[in-house]
Design a protein around this motif. Structure first.
Motif, mmCIF file in Angstrom:
data_model
loop_
_atom_site.group_PDB
_atom_site.id
_atom_site.type_symbol
_atom_site.label_atom_id
_atom_site.label_comp_id
_atom_site.label_asym_id
_atom_site.label_seq_id
_atom_site.Cartn_x
_atom_site.Cartn_y
_atom_site.Cartn_z
ATOM 1 N N TYR A 91 0.995 -1.363 -0.099
ATOM 2 C CA TYR A 91 0.050 -0.008 -0.077
ATOM 3 C C TYR A 91 0.868 1.226 -0.188
ATOM 4 C CZ TYR A 91 -2.775 3.951 1.844
ATOM 5 O OH TYR A 91 -3.097 5.248 2.000
ATOM 6 N N GLU A 92 2.142 1.147 0.858
ATOM 7 C CA GLU A 92 2.731 2.571 0.853
ATOM 8 C C GLU A 92 3.368 2.684 -0.448
ATOM 9 O OE1 GLU A 92 5.073 1.273 4.364
ATOM 10 O OE2 GLU A 92 3.827 2.000 5.781
ATOM 11 N N LYS A 93 3.784 1.627 -1.296
ATOM 12 C CA LYS A 93 4.503 1.795 -2.586
ATOM 13 C C LYS A 93 3.580 2.536 -3.310
ATOM 14 C CE LYS A 93 6.590 -1.186 -6.150
ATOM 15 N NZ LYS A 93 6.915 -2.579 -6.472
ATOM 16 N N TYR A 94 2.162 2.238 -3.308
ATOM 17 C CA TYR A 94 1.403 2.794 -4.214
ATOM 18 C C TYR A 94 0.434 3.895 -3.819
ATOM 19 C CZ TYR A 94 2.592 -1.449 -6.838
ATOM 20 O OH TYR A 94 3.313 -2.623 -7.232
ATOM 21 N N GLN A 95 0.890 4.486 -2.636
ATOM 22 C CA GLN A 95 -0.180 5.465 -1.890
ATOM 23 C C GLN A 95 -0.058 6.589 -2.783
ATOM 24 O OE1 GLN A 95 0.845 6.569 1.989
ATOM 25 N NE2 GLN A 95 -0.614 7.572 2.629
ATOM 26 N N SER A 96 0.904 7.198 -3.151
ATOM 27 C CA SER A 96 1.199 8.376 -3.912
ATOM 28 C C SER A 96 0.009 8.546 -5.242
ATOM 29 C CB SER A 96 2.441 8.817 -4.166
ATOM 30 O OG SER A 96 3.112 8.028 -5.170
ATOM 31 N N ILE A 97 0.499 7.245 -5.911
ATOM 32 C CA ILE A 97 -0.611 7.285 -7.282
ATOM 33 C C ILE A 97 -1.773 7.025 -6.736
ATOM 34 C CG2 ILE A 97 -0.069 4.791 -7.711
ATOM 35 C CD1 ILE A 97 0.274 5.334 -10.634
ATOM 36 N N ILE A 98 -2.363 6.294 -5.987
ATOM 37 C CA ILE A 98 -3.633 5.898 -5.701
ATOM 38 C C ILE A 98 -4.160 7.509 -5.297
ATOM 39 C CG2 ILE A 98 -5.014 5.060 -3.870
ATOM 40 C CD1 ILE A 98 -3.427 2.620 -3.818
ATOM 41 N N ASP A 99 -3.639 8.275 -4.572
ATOM 42 C CA ASP A 99 -3.967 9.640 -4.015
ATOM 43 C C ASP A 99 -4.086 10.470 -5.341
ATOM 44 O OD1 ASP A 99 -3.838 8.891 -1.283
ATOM 45 O OD2 ASP A 99 -1.898 10.058 -1.074
ATOM 46 N N ARG A 100 -3.230 10.320 -6.218
ATOM 47 C CA ARG A 100 -3.460 11.294 -7.421
ATOM 48 C C ARG A 100 -4.492 10.502 -8.356
ATOM 49 N NH1 ARG A 100 2.276 10.656 -7.324
ATOM 50 N NH2 ARG A 100 2.401 8.985 -8.983
ATOM 51 N N PHE A 101 -4.564 9.535 -8.482
ATOM 52 C CA PHE A 101 -5.808 8.918 -9.198
ATOM 53 C C PHE A 101 -7.253 9.257 -8.432
ATOM 54 C CE2 PHE A 101 -3.833 5.193 -11.736
ATOM 55 C CZ PHE A 101 -3.203 6.078 -12.422
ATOM 56 N N SER A 102 -7.298 9.146 -7.170
ATOM 57 C CA SER A 102 -8.381 9.610 -6.619
ATOM 58 C C SER A 102 -8.833 10.883 -6.586
ATOM 59 C CB SER A 102 -8.406 9.314 -4.840
ATOM 60 O OG SER A 102 -7.937 7.711 -4.683
ATOM 61 N N LYS A 103 -8.048 11.914 -6.760
ATOM 62 C CA LYS A 103 -8.409 13.333 -6.880
ATOM 63 C C LYS A 103 -8.811 13.537 -8.367
ATOM 64 C CE LYS A 103 -4.908 14.883 -3.471
ATOM 65 N NZ LYS A 103 -3.853 15.684 -3.273
ATOM 66 N N LYS A 104 -8.197 12.716 -9.301
ATOM 67 C CA LYS A 104 -8.635 12.709 -10.529
ATOM 68 C C LYS A 104 -9.944 12.155 -10.895
ATOM 69 C CE LYS A 104 -3.843 12.941 -12.822
ATOM 70 N NZ LYS A 104 -2.846 12.107 -13.555
ATOM 71 N N LEU A 105 -10.272 11.174 -10.185
ATOM 72 C CA LEU A 105 -11.533 10.277 -10.354
ATOM 73 C C LEU A 105 -12.686 11.161 -9.808
ATOM 74 C CD1 LEU A 105 -12.617 7.856 -11.185
ATOM 75 C CD2 LEU A 105 -12.588 7.009 -8.946
#
Length: 249
Positions: A13-27
């Motif tokens: 989770y920590e490895k992908y946290q930043s891209i998940i956060d970016r995708f969540s905002k775009k979503l």
């Protein structure tokens, strides 16, 4: 929508946290566009961010780590694995241009996959998730490819992915081109990755042609025609209705 994190280890989770956060905002922004312009009324209950392995072996048995059902969207945010997966589509065939494109696939292209899954929840599509009808599936899948790409990518990026998938259709026409577009999904749960994706490539290209050539870029006119076909009882195959039977011959 709830955001659910399904990883076997905290480190994943920590490895992908930043891209998940970016995708969540775009979503959130993309969701608003779909709600305003494309009849997105009933959202899924959540989106499950997970690993490629869990997405393709635990949550499903399809070799593509992105899918949706009535309640949940499942997606892997692993950009390197997506790049590898798309290169694997070539099945070892030599095409330096296509391979280079996928080896350098942008984060924005991966986000369009998230957009694809959310677009499935638009009320503009006439079939439900538990619907047993199989005619015209290509239309929804193609439109779920087209809309996020058209709305989220710039013109150059959209043109590039269109040209790449057109080349892939030409490359694999000899192997998978003996089935009609109306048979979308006939190889999805038993064929190779390329046989599955072949239907998606063709569906996207068909929708692109219908919207941009036949309907002069009027997406809503295309939906009106689709609804007319449905409301009149689906008397002919949708490819015949849109007069694209020979598009990939």
């Amino acid at each position: 929508m709830k955001h659910i994190y399904a990883f076997e280890k905290k480190e994943e989770y920590e490895k992908y946290q930043s891209i998940i956060d970016r995708f969540s905002k775009k979503l959130v922004k993309f969701q608003r566009v779909l709600e305003k312009d494309f009849a997105l009324r009933d959202l899924p209950k959540g989106i499950v961010w997970t690993s490629e392995e869990l997405a393709t072996t635990t949550f499903s048995n399809v070799p593509i780590p992105a899918f949706t059902n009535k309640d949940l969207i499942y997606i892997s945010p692993d950009l390197p694995n997506w790049r590898r997966l798309f290169v694997d589509q070539l099945e070892g065939r030599e095409n330096a241009k296509v391979k280079t494109f996928y080896e350098n696939l942008s984060e924005e292209h991966i986000f369009t996959i998230v957009g694809h899954e959310l677009t499935h929840h638009s009320d503009l599509f006439m079939d439900e998730f538990d619907d047993e009808r199989e005619d015209g599936i290509w239309f929804e899948e193609g439109m779920c490819e087209y809309l996020p790409r058209k709305l989220l990518l710039d013109e150059r990026e959209f043109t590039n992915i269109t040209n790449v998938e057109r080349e892939l259709v030409d490359m694999f026409k000899d192997k998978y081109g003996d089935r009609s577009l109306e048979e979308f999904g006939s190889a999805s749960y038993q064929g190779s990755l390329s046989s599955i994706m072949y239907d998606y490539w063709r569906s996207f290209l068909a929708i692109t042609y219908i919207v941009e050539e036949k309907a002069n870029h009027d997406i809503h006119q295309v939906f009106r025609d689709y609804h007319k076909w449905h409301n009149e009882g689906r008397k002919v195959p949708l490819t015949e209705y849109f007069e694209i039977q020979s598009l990939f011959v």
